[in-house]
Design a protein around this motif. Sequence first.
Motif, short mmCIF file in Angstrom:
data_model
loop_
_atom_site.label_atom_id
_atom_site.label_comp_id
_atom_site.label_asym_id
_atom_site.label_seq_id
_atom_site.Cartn_x
_atom_site.Cartn_y
_atom_site.Cartn_z
N ARG A 292 -17.95 3.53 -13.75
CA ARG A 292 -17.63 4.92 -14.07
C ARG A 292 -17.78 5.79 -12.81
O ARG A 292 -18.49 5.45 -11.89
N SER A 293 -17.11 6.97 -12.86
CA SER A 293 -17.24 7.89 -11.74
C SER A 293 -16.88 9.31 -12.18
O SER A 293 -16.33 9.51 -13.26
N SER A 294 -17.22 10.25 -11.32
CA SER A 294 -16.83 11.65 -11.51
C SER A 294 -16.54 12.21 -10.11
O SER A 294 -16.50 11.46 -9.15
N ASP A 295 -16.41 13.51 -10.02
CA ASP A 295 -16.18 14.14 -8.72
C ASP A 295 -17.41 14.08 -7.82
O ASP A 295 -17.30 14.27 -6.62
N HIS A 296 -18.60 13.83 -8.41
CA HIS A 296 -19.84 13.88 -7.65
C HIS A 296 -20.63 12.59 -7.61
O HIS A 296 -21.67 12.53 -6.98
N TRP A 297 -20.18 11.55 -8.31
CA TRP A 297 -20.92 10.28 -8.32
C TRP A 297 -19.99 9.12 -8.65
O TRP A 297 -18.94 9.30 -9.26
N VAL A 298 -20.43 7.91 -8.25
CA VAL A 298 -19.69 6.67 -8.54
C VAL A 298 -20.70 5.57 -8.85
O VAL A 298 -21.66 5.39 -8.10
N ASP A 299 -20.48 4.86 -9.95
CA ASP A 299 -21.28 3.67 -10.32
C ASP A 299 -20.69 2.43 -9.68
O ASP A 299 -19.47 2.28 -9.62
N ARG B 119 -17.65 5.27 -1.13
CA ARG B 119 -16.94 4.54 -2.19
C ARG B 119 -16.17 3.37 -1.57
O ARG B 119 -16.23 2.25 -2.07
N HIS C 98 -24.49 9.35 -5.32
CA HIS C 98 -24.37 10.75 -5.73
C HIS C 98 -24.11 11.60 -4.49
O HIS C 98 -24.81 11.46 -3.49
#
Length: 141
Positions: free
Chosen positions: A33-40, A20, A51
């Motif tokens: 956008r993002s989560s705990d397992h991926w980032v755009d 990141r 991912h």
Amino acid sequence: MLTVSPFHIAIPVHNLEECRIFYNEVLQCEEGRSSDHWVDFNFFGHQLVIHYKPKTENQDLYSNPVDGKDVPVPHYGVVLPWEIFHDFADQIKSKGIKFVIEPYIRFKGQVGEQATMFFLDPSGNALEFKAFKDREQLFEK
């Protein structure tokens, strides 16, 4: 032929936070956008998603010989405008990124003259950035 833009690519990374920072701060890609397992990321106008995938033991870099250099396989990247490529290469050099293949010119003075360079992200994903002297020759033989 149907032309669609922008493209979407998803790549595995074994350290989400380290990658990141690399894509955001080193390559200057805006985060989406993002989560705990991926980032755009906005990867030069395209959607790149990193991912999380646990690191495996056998992640040796494979390469094919091209122009006497070892081109990493697989790799991904973008074709930049000629002037931007050279500024970007200087930017990458100034950040101390180690190149797999230093920036150089292929087919100088010929059809398809292009600048290219390869380096790795922190998870070992190979990136190629290139630029064509005449972008209209992108697919010329």
